[in-house]
Design an enzyme around this catalytic site. Sequence first.
Site, PDB file in Angstrom:
ATOM      1  N   CYS A   4      -4.702   2.933   1.228  1.00 40.54           N
ATOM      2  CA  CYS A   4      -4.671   2.518   3.026  1.00 40.54           C
ATOM      3  C   CYS A   4      -4.650   4.040   4.141  1.00 40.54           C
ATOM      4  CB  CYS A   4      -3.301   2.021   3.203  1.00 40.54           C
ATOM      5  SG  CYS A   4      -3.140   0.790   4.929  1.00 40.54           S
ATOM      6  N   HIS A  40      -4.580  -3.415   0.767  1.00 45.86           N
ATOM      7  CA  HIS A  40      -3.967  -3.834  -0.539  1.00 45.86           C
ATOM      8  C   HIS A  40      -4.395  -4.279  -1.978  1.00 45.86           C
ATOM      9  CE1 HIS A  40      -1.076  -1.167   1.108  1.00 45.86           C
ATOM     10  NE2 HIS A  40      -1.481  -1.370   2.387  1.00 45.86           N
ATOM     11  N   GLU A  98      -3.252  -3.824  -5.033  1.00 43.55           N
ATOM     12  CA  GLU A  98      -2.309  -3.780  -5.626  1.00 43.55           C
ATOM     13  C   GLU A  98      -1.246  -5.022  -5.472  1.00 43.55           C
ATOM     14  OE1 GLU A  98      -0.498  -1.244  -2.178  1.00 43.55           O
ATOM     15  OE2 GLU A  98      -2.438  -1.926  -3.157  1.00 43.55           O
ATOM     16  N   GLY A 132      24.756 -16.591  -9.677  1.00 44.62           N
ATOM     17  CA  GLY A 132      24.240 -17.747 -10.259  1.00 44.62           C
ATOM     18  C   GLY A 132      22.822 -17.697 -10.075  1.00 44.62           C
ATOM     19  N   VAL A 165      18.375 -15.784 -11.379  1.00 47.80           N
ATOM     20  CA  VAL A 165      17.926 -15.628 -12.249  1.00 47.80           C
ATOM     21  C   VAL A 165      18.547 -14.420 -12.309  1.00 47.80           C
ATOM     22  CG1 VAL A 165      15.729 -15.192 -10.756  1.00 47.80           C
ATOM     23  CG2 VAL A 165      15.894 -15.711 -13.151  1.00 47.80           C
ATOM     24  N   ASP A 166      18.308 -13.569 -11.407  1.00 52.14           N
ATOM     25  CA  ASP A 166      18.129 -11.618 -11.538  1.00 52.14           C
ATOM     26  C   ASP A 166      19.105 -11.475 -12.425  1.00 52.14           C
ATOM     27  OD1 ASP A 166      16.104 -11.854  -9.698  1.00 52.14           O
ATOM     28  OD2 ASP A 166      16.475 -11.312  -8.629  1.00 52.14           O
ATOM     29  N   ARG A 181      23.996  -7.445   6.633  1.00 50.85           N
ATOM     30  CA  ARG A 181      23.665  -6.697   4.617  1.00 50.85           C
ATOM     31  C   ARG A 181      24.946  -5.082   4.981  1.00 50.85           C
ATOM     32  NH1 ARG A 181      18.874  -8.334   2.357  1.00 50.85           N
ATOM     33  NH2 ARG A 181      17.651  -9.765   3.705  1.00 50.85           N
ATOM     34  N   ASP A 193       3.532  -1.265   6.915  1.00 52.25           N
ATOM     35  CA  ASP A 193       4.495  -0.184   5.671  1.00 52.25           C
ATOM     36  C   ASP A 193       6.012  -0.138   6.640  1.00 52.25           C
ATOM     37  OD1 ASP A 193       2.827  -0.857   2.890  1.00 52.25           O
ATOM     38  OD2 ASP A 193       2.126   0.809   3.576  1.00 52.25           O
ATOM     39  N   GLN A 201      10.545 -20.095  -3.031  1.00 50.94           N
ATOM     40  CA  GLN A 201      10.996 -20.035  -2.604  1.00 50.94           C
ATOM     41  C   GLN A 201      11.185 -20.764  -0.789  1.00 50.94           C
ATOM     42  OE1 GLN A 201      12.939 -15.998  -1.405  1.00 50.94           O
ATOM     43  NE2 GLN A 201      14.242 -16.086  -1.212  1.00 50.94           N
ATOM     44  N   LYS A 203       3.571 -12.950   3.960  1.00 49.65           N
ATOM     45  CA  LYS A 203       4.146 -11.544   3.834  1.00 49.65           C
ATOM     46  C   LYS A 203       3.315 -10.492   3.587  1.00 49.65           C
ATOM     47  CE  LYS A 203       8.096  -8.984   1.863  1.00 49.65           C
ATOM     48  NZ  LYS A 203       8.928  -8.983   0.796  1.00 49.65           N
ATOM     49  N   GLU A 237      12.433 -13.356   3.978  1.00 58.14           N
ATOM     50  CA  GLU A 237      13.872 -13.490   4.916  1.00 58.14           C
ATOM     51  C   GLU A 237      13.343 -13.447   6.032  1.00 58.14           C
ATOM     52  OE1 GLU A 237      16.311 -15.910   3.740  1.00 58.14           O
ATOM     53  OE2 GLU A 237      15.882 -15.175   1.709  1.00 58.14           O
TER      54      GLU A 237
END
Length: 673
Positions: free
Chosen positions: A83, A169, A171, A224, A226-227, A316, A501, A590, A665, A671
């Site tokens: 890119c 991209h 990757e 609560g 997973v992370d 946030r 980006d 999700q 995305k 979100e």
Amino acid sequence: MANSEKVVILDAGAQYGKVIDRKVRELCVESEIMPLDTPGYVLKEMGFKGVIISGGPTSVNDGDAPTYDPAIFHLGIPLLGICYGLQMLNKEFGGTIKKKDIREDGQFNINVDPKVAIFRGLAKQQNVLLTHGDSIDKLAKGFTQAASSGKLVAAIANDKKRLYGVQFHPEVDLTENGKQIFKNFLHNVCGLTGTFSMKSREEMCILEIQRCVGSNKVLALVSGGVDSTVCAALLRKALKEDQVVAVHIDNGFMRKNESESVKVSLERLGLNLQVIDASLTFYNGTTTIILDKDQPNQTTCLTATLNTTIHPEEKRQIIGDTFMKVADQICKELDLNPLETLLAQGTLRPDLIESASSMVSGIADTIKTHHNDTFLVRQLRSEGRVVEPLKDFHKDEVRQIGRDLGLPAEVVERHPFPGPGLAIRVICAEEPYIEKDFGETNVLLKILADYANADKRRHALMERVQSLTTDEEKNFLKLMTSSQKIYATLLPIKTVGVQGDCRTYNYCAALSTESESTPWNDLYTLGKIIPKICHNINRVVYIFGSPVPDSPRDVTATFLTPNVLGTLRQADHLARKTLMDSGFYNKLSQMPIVLVPLHFDRDPIMHQPSCQRSVAIRTFLTNDFMTGVPAIPGKDIPEKVISQIVNEVASVPGISRVMYDLTGKPPGTTEWE
């Protein structure tokens, strides 16, 4: 000492810089990420066998474009520019870069030349992720065009010098054969054998925890998800039992009965979890924000309280900083010495990437500030008071660690739920978002939705549409709009996206139909074309029910009040329960449920005020959570299941319409905020 099996990744500020590192690692090649301005002689001395330049949010033509040493292109070492890296490479060898009317943000088909070394073994047509505004105008001397995307150059190559550039991209998972492209570059071009092997992920995390914590205590914030659960389980394994204090902070934005179920599930794992109700503290929370980060004398101001805040970034930051303030208070109440207590978080790589943390990049653009990477968190990090054993991992890798630790499937496979909770799933607004470009953008949408007839009428804006679409897209639009009636309109709200980006905060477009059978595949394709034509749109939704030819021009005043949160909490509960009962919960990565301040179908004669709100269903399929696509009903999930979810959500009092997010995305984030 020089390492003969090592490549360097030069960071130009990409959202996906760390993902490149991961893809290289998966191919058993060691890599090191270094600043873009690293001198060429340093790379030579360190013995790197390949150079990869990441993408980035700036333009190579900008006066403040990131600096670099031109020698990196003349070291005789194979180089792959991605890119922004492609554009640097092209400019360095006499080519030119130009911001064209066409921009691409999403998954598109390109044509590649399989004779070029990095594309060997691939089919001529490849599905890749493109996200850029600048494009090659004049090809560099000595290079050939190795791939094309319609009229645009998608890759360049100089096989003799072993220099390659790709506009897409490779990757990310949305580039279907990206791993093979990296393998061709690393193994075939650079001549690496792929003998590098990592230590056990779990062992690395345990050692990291023990090194950071020592004999101190740890306050583990457990949501609560997973992370944080995997993080807590690692802490429990690495440290003595009395060193770990596990706390769940209920911020008032949890799902229905969420805090109670978190406590039960974690106690089953042997964690003594304390649940702290801090909802009032969060509702009334404020923080100090920097007004202009680019100014040398940074001015700050105190935000409004969270329950009157509209802007998503402020929401946030208030939530993230309030977590830290509540954690400090907990330390005092538990008589923990702050100098001997570290904070533990389940921070992942994507969190740091999207927050533009200096831990992953020095020049990336902030997409959204994660609650675990606010200003106060960064201060604590600088003081060595934060332990984050998962900071170099992605969601799927963390799930594997969880399985290795023996965590139950219900915990490991749980859908991600953001730290700020439902607070960032409520689009707060006091007035409609209608800028001077609203009218023209709305007209462009209607041209696209009625392309077959608009082409005959030769609307003044038709020329723009024609110049920004490929022949394949024109044929699709003509066929689609001649066979069915599609309605398109602009919604007067803003959502957060990622384009080129960079963070965007822009319009959402809405589609609807008269057909009893929803043409999902066609709508998804149209949803990819719209942001390509209308650069100020980063999200596209489908509205269930009767056609919506024109959207409301006002909004229902919406803030984080108990009534608003209660409406979303019930809609979220019903949608999630229906999905779980269907047996398709684990088919999705999700499914955020978003409350939107729009009241459709009001009687204009009665002048009915805007008092209801609508709900958006955001299904998402991904592996790395850096890129992804919506689930297509009838293909990825049965239409019957979606219909059941829609009916359940629509039954909640105060809901006007239900919408379905069609956006990948990029250009939209997972979100909405």
